[in-house]
Design a protein around this motif. Structure first.
Motif, mmCIF file in Angstrom:
data_model
loop_
_atom_site.group_PDB
_atom_site.id
_atom_site.type_symbol
_atom_site.label_atom_id
_atom_site.label_comp_id
_atom_site.label_asym_id
_atom_site.label_seq_id
_atom_site.Cartn_x
_atom_site.Cartn_y
_atom_site.Cartn_z
ATOM 1 N N SER A 332 36.447 53.163 70.400
ATOM 2 C CA SER A 332 36.791 54.545 70.076
ATOM 3 C C SER A 332 35.923 54.991 68.908
ATOM 4 C CB SER A 332 38.281 54.664 69.711
ATOM 5 O OG SER A 332 38.619 56.005 69.414
ATOM 6 N N LEU A 334 34.963 58.181 66.472
ATOM 7 C CA LEU A 334 35.263 59.527 65.961
ATOM 8 C C LEU A 334 34.228 59.976 64.942
ATOM 9 C CD1 LEU A 334 39.158 59.394 65.537
ATOM 10 C CD2 LEU A 334 37.826 60.394 67.400
ATOM 11 N N TYR A 337 33.023 63.588 64.682
ATOM 12 C CA TYR A 337 33.911 64.563 64.054
ATOM 13 C C TYR A 337 33.911 64.438 62.529
ATOM 14 C CZ TYR A 337 35.621 64.936 68.828
ATOM 15 O OH TYR A 337 35.706 65.106 70.184
#
Length: 411
Positions: A332, A334, A337
């Motif tokens: 995962s 991120l 962002y």
């Protein structure tokens, strides 16, 4: 002879689904293999096909309504046949009665045959009854052959007398949970099938898996330089991403430490023979994790192209169940962002998930010098039942090594 169409299990563990849209109507002639309805499962919207020809006699479930696996959703009639009139008692309780002896045109994923003294009920109905503290003894269901389904439990709950001493359900929904005091105006939005499944699995994962977390930082200077060289002259869709390198590094690390490529099965520990990486993809409906099968055997270019295709179809809701179910390890990311670091929840029955943050310029030691370098925070969440701390640390070190020596990932 009239044929009952029941909702089959379109994916492993599926208990119910939403009939998103009917593609046929009463009176329509259908052929074998013709799409009848669009069904929204927990991960995707799929077409349900007829397994026998006939004419639509009745649609038992309205579009936009949830149905249980094994529940009758429509009735097909043979040529020249008319729909039998429902018995008065059955009409009051069953939404779409049909001859009990009719063969199924779609194979329902029914559970094991009911025990002699055990009422026939769907898994979802049993779970709802347990949560509400209800017994199924003596209850007549409206499903096929008297099977108790979700709607029967909901009716029973609605008709039961309200008592202040009753135990609350373990998982209260927004419809029954008290409104927090001081809450301002709000809009109540229905929860999608995917979001319901995500919520259930995350609660299960955090409550049943003994997580521990390992953190490391990787210097991406060499990786970003190599990526620029590899992408020189490539079109936008063919460009290699940082995430592709991360997935490849994880796959190589698992190949070098196969004892970490396992899943916990209670009395057994299953050693996986292939390295299948689940990669988190954000969609409008929620998080999906399409699977890169045999990721360690893919070149970086093949892995990148396969991942782009899976991600596009995940966002379009067109993945097949085998493309998002399974996997032995998850990634995962991120970082796009601006998230510096985070701890992900292990996706059962897997043992590990790698969380990658943004590559930020931070002070980094190189030999005797302190330099500003693009540094990425890596957090490995681990199921302690199947992977010990030392093994988890070795796995994270191998992933970091691959990212800091990216040329090794091209070999």
């Amino acid at each position: 002879m009239a044929t009952e169409l029941t909702l089959p299990a379109l994916s492993a563990g599926m208990e119910d689904a939403v009939i998103a849209a009917w593609l046929v109507g009463p009176g329509d002639r259908v052929e074998k293999g013709q799409p009848l309805a669009e069904v929204e499962t927990d991960k995707a919207t799929m077409e349900l096909e007829a397994e026998a020809p006939g004419r639509v006699g009745r649609l038992a479930v309205k579009a936009g309504t949830r149905a249980d696996v094994g529940q009758v959703i429509a009735v097909l009639l043979a040529e020249g046949e008319t729909l039998p009139a429902p018995a008065p008692e059955a009409a009051a309780s069953a939404p779409a009665p049909a001859p009990a002896s009719a063969p199924a045109a779609m194979a329902p994923a029914m559970g094991p045959a009911a025990e002699p003294d055990r009422p026939r009920a769907s898994p979802l109905a049993r779970r709802l009854a347990t949560q509400a503290g209800l017994t199924l003894d003596g209850l007549s269901g409206s499903g096929p052959k008297g099977r108790i389904v979700r709607v029967d439990i909901e009716r029973l709950i609605a008709s039961a007398p309200k008592e202040t001493t009753a135990e609350p359900a373990p998982e209260p929904t927004t419809a029954t949970a008290p409104i927090p005091p001081g809450l301002g105006p709000y809009e109540a939005r229905p929860v999608s099938q995917m979001r319901r499944t995500i919520a259930r699995r995350l609660v299960e994962a955090k409550q049943t898996i003994p997580h521990f977390y390992l953190e490391a930082e990787a210097d991406l200077e060499a990786l970003l330089t190599l990526r620029t060289q590899v992408n020189d002259g490539r079109e936008g869709a063919a460009r290699i991403s940082v995430n592709d390198f991360i997935v490849k590094a994880a796959a190589r690390a698992l190949a070098r430490l196969p004892e970490a490529n396992v899943i916990w099965r209670g009395d057994e520990l299953w050693q996986l023979s292939t390295i299948d990486i689940a990669v988190a993809v954000a969609t409008d409906g929620g998080l999906m994790t399409p699977i890169l099968r045999g990721a360690d055997r893919m070149s970086l270019g093949t892995l990148s192209a396969e991942m782009k295709d899976l991600a596009a179809r995940a966002r379009a809701g067109s993945l097949k169940p085998e493309e998002y179910q399974g996997g032995g390890f998850s990634v995962s990311n991120l970082g796009m962002y601006g998230v510096r670091s985070f701890s992900a929840i292990v996706n059962p029955p897997q043992s590990c998930i790698l969380a990658a943050g943004a590559a930020e310029r931070r002070p980094m030691g190189r030999g005797d010098q302190i330099v500003l370098a693009p540094v990425m925070s890596l957090t490995l969440s681990v199921d302690h039942r199947s992977v010990d701390g030392a093994l988890g640390a070795q796995l994270l070190a191998e992933i970091r090594k691959g990212l800091e020596d990216p040329m090794s990932l091209l070999l």
